[in-house]
Design an enzyme around this catalytic site. Structure first.
Site, PDB file in Angstrom:
ATOM      1  N   ASP A   1       0.731  -1.243  -0.005  1.00 21.28           N
ATOM      2  CA  ASP A   1       0.053   0.131  -0.169  1.00 21.28           C
ATOM      3  C   ASP A   1       0.894   1.315   0.021  1.00 21.28           C
ATOM      4  OD1 ASP A   1      -2.548  -0.759  -0.287  1.00 21.28           O
ATOM      5  OD2 ASP A   1      -2.831  -0.924   1.841  1.00 21.28           O
ATOM      6  N   ILE A   2       2.080   1.129  -0.597  1.00 17.08           N
ATOM      7  CA  ILE A   2       2.929   2.412  -0.655  1.00 17.08           C
ATOM      8  C   ILE A   2       2.756   3.428  -1.808  1.00 17.08           C
ATOM      9  CG2 ILE A   2       5.420   2.760  -0.845  1.00 17.08           C
ATOM     10  CD1 ILE A   2       4.501   1.908   1.980  1.00 17.08           C
TER      11      ILE A   2
ATOM     12  N   THR B   1       1.220   0.752  -7.438  1.00 18.97           N
ATOM     13  CA  THR B   1       0.223   1.078  -8.691  1.00 18.97           C
ATOM     14  C   THR B   1       0.040   2.390  -9.175  1.00 18.97           C
ATOM     15  OG1 THR B   1      -0.915  -1.253  -7.720  1.00 18.97           O
ATOM     16  CG2 THR B   1      -2.161   0.173  -9.371  1.00 18.97           C
ATOM     17  N   TYR B   2      -0.085   3.158  -8.046  1.00 17.45           N
ATOM     18  CA  TYR B   2      -0.176   4.696  -8.626  1.00 17.45           C
ATOM     19  C   TYR B   2       0.873   5.079  -9.180  1.00 17.45           C
ATOM     20  CZ  TYR B   2      -1.827   9.562  -7.535  1.00 17.45           C
ATOM     21  OH  TYR B   2      -2.258  10.685  -7.791  1.00 17.45           O
TER      22      TYR B   2
ATOM     23  N   LYS C   1       1.604  -7.763 -13.923  1.00 20.49           N
ATOM     24  CA  LYS C   1       1.695  -8.167 -12.528  1.00 20.49           C
ATOM     25  C   LYS C   1       1.472  -9.832 -12.403  1.00 20.49           C
ATOM     26  CE  LYS C   1      -0.019  -6.857  -7.975  1.00 20.49           C
ATOM     27  NZ  LYS C   1       0.409  -5.783  -7.223  1.00 20.49           N
TER      28      LYS C   1
ATOM     29  N   GLY D   1       5.347  -5.689  -8.551  1.00 17.19           N
ATOM     30  CA  GLY D   1       5.423  -6.889  -7.746  1.00 17.19           C
ATOM     31  C   GLY D   1       4.165  -6.686  -6.443  1.00 17.19           C
TER      32      GLY D   1
ATOM     33  N   ASN E   1       7.254   8.745  -3.045  1.00 18.02           N
ATOM     34  CA  ASN E   1       5.812   9.233  -2.925  1.00 18.02           C
ATOM     35  C   ASN E   1       5.227  10.076  -1.892  1.00 18.02           C
ATOM     36  OD1 ASN E   1       3.295   8.851  -4.388  1.00 18.02           O
ATOM     37  ND2 ASN E   1       2.652   6.976  -3.315  1.00 18.02           N
TER      38      ASN E   1
HETATM   39  N1  LIG Z   1       0.585  10.089  -4.745  1.00 19.02           N
HETATM   40  C1  LIG Z   1      -0.414   9.836  -4.533  1.00 19.02           C
HETATM   41  N2  LIG Z   1      -1.500  10.350  -4.207  1.00 19.02           N
HETATM   42  C2  LIG Z   1      -2.707  10.144  -3.855  1.00 19.02           C
HETATM   43  N3  LIG Z   1      -3.262   8.855  -3.572  1.00 19.02           N
HETATM   44  C3  LIG Z   1      -2.214   7.978  -3.428  1.00 19.02           C
HETATM   45  C4  LIG Z   1      -1.067   8.239  -3.926  1.00 19.02           C
HETATM   46  N4  LIG Z   1      -0.128   7.170  -3.885  1.00 19.02           N
HETATM   47  C5  LIG Z   1      -0.939   6.199  -3.468  1.00 19.02           C
HETATM   48  N5  LIG Z   1      -1.905   6.651  -3.213  1.00 19.02           N
HETATM   49  C6  LIG Z   1      -3.424   5.880  -2.785  1.00 19.02           C
HETATM   50  O1  LIG Z   1      -2.851   5.019  -1.716  1.00 19.02           O
HETATM   51  C7  LIG Z   1      -3.432   3.761  -1.880  1.00 19.02           C
HETATM   52  C8  LIG Z   1      -2.340   2.773  -2.121  1.00 19.02           C
HETATM   53  O2  LIG Z   1      -1.604   2.997  -3.319  1.00 19.02           O
HETATM   54  P1  LIG Z   1      -1.266   1.723  -4.370  1.00 19.02           P
HETATM   55  O3  LIG Z   1      -2.521   0.806  -4.548  1.00 19.02           O
HETATM   56  O4  LIG Z   1      -0.707   2.388  -5.462  1.00 19.02           O
HETATM   57  O5  LIG Z   1      -0.260   0.873  -3.430  1.00 19.02           O
HETATM   58  P2  LIG Z   1       0.495  -0.564  -3.805  1.00 19.02           P
HETATM   59  O6  LIG Z   1       1.776  -0.222  -3.101  1.00 19.02           O
HETATM   60  O7  LIG Z   1       0.306  -0.884  -5.281  1.00 19.02           O
HETATM   61  O8  LIG Z   1      -0.463  -1.611  -3.013  1.00 19.02           O
HETATM   62  P3  LIG Z   1      -0.168  -3.229  -3.177  1.00 19.02           P
HETATM   63  O9  LIG Z   1       0.932  -3.661  -2.040  1.00 19.02           O
HETATM   64  O10 LIG Z   1      -1.816  -3.397  -2.580  1.00 19.02           O
HETATM   65  O11 LIG Z   1      -0.209  -3.642  -4.698  1.00 19.02           O
HETATM   66  C9  LIG Z   1      -4.263   3.890  -2.860  1.00 19.02           C
HETATM   67  O12 LIG Z   1      -5.784   3.949  -2.719  1.00 19.02           O
HETATM   68  C10 LIG Z   1      -3.822   4.894  -4.028  1.00 19.02           C
HETATM   69  O13 LIG Z   1      -4.776   5.449  -4.600  1.00 19.02           O
HETATM   70 MG   LIG Z   2      -0.546  -2.336  -6.131  1.00 21.17          MG
END
Ligand SMILES: Nc1ncnc2c1ncn2[C@@H]1O[C@H](COP(=O)(O)OP(=O)(O)OP(=O)(O)O)[C@@H](O)[C@H]1O
Ligand SMILES: [Mg+2]
Length: 229
Positions: free
Chosen positions: A13-14, A17-18, A38, A117, A179
């Site tokens: 959740d870091i 994906t974003y 993925k 990942g 981020n």
């Molecule tokens: N820069 C940003 N601005 C606004 N929201 C963000 C930002 N980065 C991440 N988020 C939000 O934080 C949440 C987690 O981000 P994301 O899904 O990209 O994490 P992840 O590392 O891909 O998670 P996972 O381990 O589940 O794949 C999402 O709701 C995403 O929209």
């Molecule tokens: Mg993700």
């Protein structure tokens, strides 16, 4: 010849994906044939009676990939736990050969392939009679990695620990993306300077909250991708 990179993070959740969505969008907006893959996803979303791989549909929508989201992952699990546990619960073990075959198929479709990942760098994909770690997959696909880290308190520690662990596994870390970066914050600016000094690696981009794009030279970004197979 196709090129690829593996996106991992200091945890789950870091923002992998974003940020991956912004990277793929940037490459595509600049006319490059960029794609996304993925290998495994747990915690699929149930939308209108259908199970959807959320990460894949988000990246496809943001970056304008006109393919079914389900085609962008080899393994989709409904249970929102580590992939090794989801695979065990749903009795669908991950086979590295399937991931390699799908990855090779994608490299034939795209010139720049960004692979996302699961969770952080330490992520078991299989812990039954076989042991399969996410790092084994990164090595199998012969990819270098980019680390997404959250800017703020604790960032120096989590980033340094993650990079050192990746390097201890024989992986090449190309750089870090910070981020939730706030340019007005002296703490965030210090994070960037400390991380670069301690790791002797570049912070290639700093992404603010709700950023609609990533500020990074396209040629420099392309230079981080490594030729595959
Ligand atoms: N820069 C940003 N601005 C606004 N929201 C963000 C930002 N980065 C991440 N988020 C939000 O934080 C949440 C987690 O981000 P994301 O899904 O990209 O994490 P992840 O590392 O891909 O998670 P996972 O381990 O589940 O794949 C999402 O709701 C995403 O929209
Ligand atoms: Mg993700």
């Amino acid at each position: 010849m196709s090129k690829g990179i593996f996106i991992t993070a200091t945890g789950t959740d870091i923002g992998k994906t974003y940020i991956t969505a912004l990277l793929v969008k940037k490459l595509r907006d600049d006319g490059l044939n960029a794609g996304y893959y993925k290998p495994a996803l747990s915690g699929a979303e149930h939308i209108n009676g259908e199970w959807v791989p959320g990460d894949c549909s988000y990246v496809a929508k943001t970056a304008g990939l006109e393919v079914p989201a389900r085609s962008l992952t080899s393994y989709m699990y409904r249970t929102a736990v580590s992939p090794h546990l989801a695979a065990q619960i749903e009795q669908h073990p991950i086979e590295s050969g399937v991931i390699l075959a799908d990855f090779i198929r994608f490299t034939k479709m795209y010139d720049y392939l960004t692979v996302e990942g699961c969770g952080g760098i330490v992520c078991p994909l299989r812990l039954d009679d076989k042991l399969l770690m996410q790092t084994d997959i990164i090595k199998l696909l012969q990819l270098d990695v980019l680390i997404v880290a959250p800017s703020g308190l604790g960032s120096i520690n989590s980033t340094v620990v993650t990079v050192h662990y990746a390097q201890s596994q024989g992986l090449t870390v190309k750089g870090i993306i910070l981020n939730h970066f706030d340019t007005a914050s002296y703490l965030h600016r210090d994070n960037k300077a400390c991380i670069e000094r301690l790791l002797k690696l570049p912070v290639i981009a700093c992404v603010g909250d709700h950023a609609g794009n990533v500020t990074l030279d396209t040629a420099a970004l392309c230079g981080l991708y490594k030729e595959v197979f």
